[in-house]
Design a protein around this motif. Sequence first.
Motif, PDB file in Angstrom:
ATOM      1  N   GLY A  59       0.926  -1.141   0.035  1.00  0.00           N
ATOM      2  CA  GLY A  59       0.220  -0.036  -0.038  1.00  0.00           C
ATOM      3  C   GLY A  59       0.897   1.371   0.129  1.00  0.00           C
ATOM      4  O   GLY A  59       0.464   2.353  -0.610  1.00  0.00           O
ATOM      5  N   ALA A  60       1.954   1.276   0.852  1.00  0.00           N
ATOM      6  CA  ALA A  60       2.865   2.267   0.941  1.00  0.00           C
ATOM      7  C   ALA A  60       3.580   2.525  -0.535  1.00  0.00           C
ATOM      8  O   ALA A  60       3.602   3.833  -0.861  1.00  0.00           O
ATOM      9  N   GLU A  61       3.870   1.940  -1.235  1.00  0.00           N
ATOM     10  CA  GLU A  61       4.598   1.732  -2.526  1.00  0.00           C
ATOM     11  C   GLU A  61       3.538   2.208  -3.718  1.00  0.00           C
ATOM     12  O   GLU A  61       3.810   3.039  -4.383  1.00  0.00           O
ATOM     13  N   ILE A  62       2.188   1.649  -3.594  1.00  0.00           N
ATOM     14  CA  ILE A  62       1.307   2.306  -4.419  1.00  0.00           C
ATOM     15  C   ILE A  62       1.034   3.738  -4.334  1.00  0.00           C
ATOM     16  O   ILE A  62       0.890   4.517  -5.011  1.00  0.00           O
ATOM     17  N   LYS A  63       0.917   4.281  -2.886  1.00  0.00           N
ATOM     18  CA  LYS A  63       0.566   5.595  -2.562  1.00  0.00           C
ATOM     19  C   LYS A  63       1.962   6.528  -3.091  1.00  0.00           C
ATOM     20  O   LYS A  63       1.464   7.529  -3.671  1.00  0.00           O
ATOM     21  N   ARG A  64       3.077   5.810  -2.887  1.00  0.00           N
ATOM     22  CA  ARG A  64       4.108   6.585  -3.079  1.00  0.00           C
ATOM     23  C   ARG A  64       4.118   6.787  -4.862  1.00  0.00           C
ATOM     24  O   ARG A  64       4.302   7.866  -5.323  1.00  0.00           O
ATOM     25  N   ALA A  65       3.736   5.949  -5.514  1.00  0.00           N
ATOM     26  CA  ALA A  65       3.754   5.729  -7.094  1.00  0.00           C
ATOM     27  C   ALA A  65       2.674   6.699  -7.515  1.00  0.00           C
ATOM     28  O   ALA A  65       2.851   7.527  -8.488  1.00  0.00           O
ATOM     29  N   GLN A  66       1.505   6.651  -6.748  1.00  0.00           N
ATOM     30  CA  GLN A  66       0.509   7.460  -7.188  1.00  0.00           C
ATOM     31  C   GLN A  66       0.810   9.100  -6.977  1.00  0.00           C
ATOM     32  O   GLN A  66       0.496   9.956  -7.940  1.00  0.00           O
ATOM     33  N   ALA A  67       1.644   9.403  -5.720  1.00  0.00           N
ATOM     34  CA  ALA A  67       2.093  10.551  -5.698  1.00  0.00           C
ATOM     35  C   ALA A  67       3.058  11.291  -6.680  1.00  0.00           C
ATOM     36  O   ALA A  67       3.216  12.495  -6.747  1.00  0.00           O
ATOM     37  N   SER A  68       3.875  10.245  -7.258  1.00  0.00           N
ATOM     38  CA  SER A  68       4.769  10.558  -8.512  1.00  0.00           C
ATOM     39  C   SER A  68       3.931  10.535  -9.767  1.00  0.00           C
ATOM     40  O   SER A  68       4.641  10.822 -10.675  1.00  0.00           O
ATOM     41  N   GLY A  69       2.792  10.330  -9.622  1.00  0.00           N
ATOM     42  CA  GLY A  69       2.127  10.631 -10.960  1.00  0.00           C
ATOM     43  C   GLY A  69       1.615   9.265 -11.925  1.00  0.00           C
ATOM     44  O   GLY A  69       1.072   9.048 -12.782  1.00  0.00           O
ATOM     45  N   ASP A  70       1.618   8.308 -10.926  1.00  0.00           N
ATOM     46  CA  ASP A  70       1.104   6.759 -11.507  1.00  0.00           C
ATOM     47  C   ASP A  70      -0.471   6.695 -11.674  1.00  0.00           C
ATOM     48  O   ASP A  70      -0.989   7.276 -10.735  1.00  0.00           O
ATOM     49  N   PRO A  71      -0.736   6.956 -12.860  1.00  0.00           N
ATOM     50  CA  PRO A  71      -2.445   6.832 -13.127  1.00  0.00           C
ATOM     51  C   PRO A  71      -3.237   5.735 -12.477  1.00  0.00           C
ATOM     52  O   PRO A  71      -4.342   5.834 -12.567  1.00  0.00           O
ATOM     53  N   ASP A  72      -2.508   4.707 -11.888  1.00  0.00           N
ATOM     54  CA  ASP A  72      -3.342   3.736 -11.315  1.00  0.00           C
ATOM     55  C   ASP A  72      -4.329   3.017 -12.092  1.00  0.00           C
ATOM     56  O   ASP A  72      -5.696   3.232 -11.419  1.00  0.00           O
ATOM     57  N   THR A  73      -4.022   2.741 -13.214  1.00  0.00           N
ATOM     58  CA  THR A  73      -5.054   2.050 -13.897  1.00  0.00           C
ATOM     59  C   THR A  73      -5.021   0.372 -13.793  1.00  0.00           C
ATOM     60  O   THR A  73      -6.005  -0.232 -14.351  1.00  0.00           O
TER      61      THR A  73
END
Length: 128
Positions: A59-73
């Motif tokens: 979860g922390a890695e996903i949040k970090r990626a989202q904060a860096s612009g990952d569109p989370d598709t």
Amino acid sequence: MTDIDPQAASDAARAVPGVPCDAEGPTFREPWEAQAFAMALALHARGVFTWPEWAATLGAEIKRAQASGDPDTGETYYRHWLAALERLVEEKGIASAAQRTRYYDAWDHAADRTAHGQPIELKPEDFT
């Protein structure tokens, strides 16, 4: 592809929210995704981490990626899985970042000399 224990995969899918699944269990778009999944199962089976600890790290890695612009598709889910795996391996002292980089570079070297479609094999000279 990687052989994955169906019961262990089912347990992981129930314990870790968001694992891509169909009626038969976890699904993978690429062989490396199944291999990363299997590595996490193996480390969990050896007691390296609990599923709640894994879920928190993922979860922390996903949040970090989202904060860096990952569109989370959903297409990058297993990239986050791999990042969580690398993070826990380092935090638990199984391998350092330097060791991971050494193997990454060796793998890259081995891939460069391997013909397309052939299995990549690490050799001692890949580490020099």
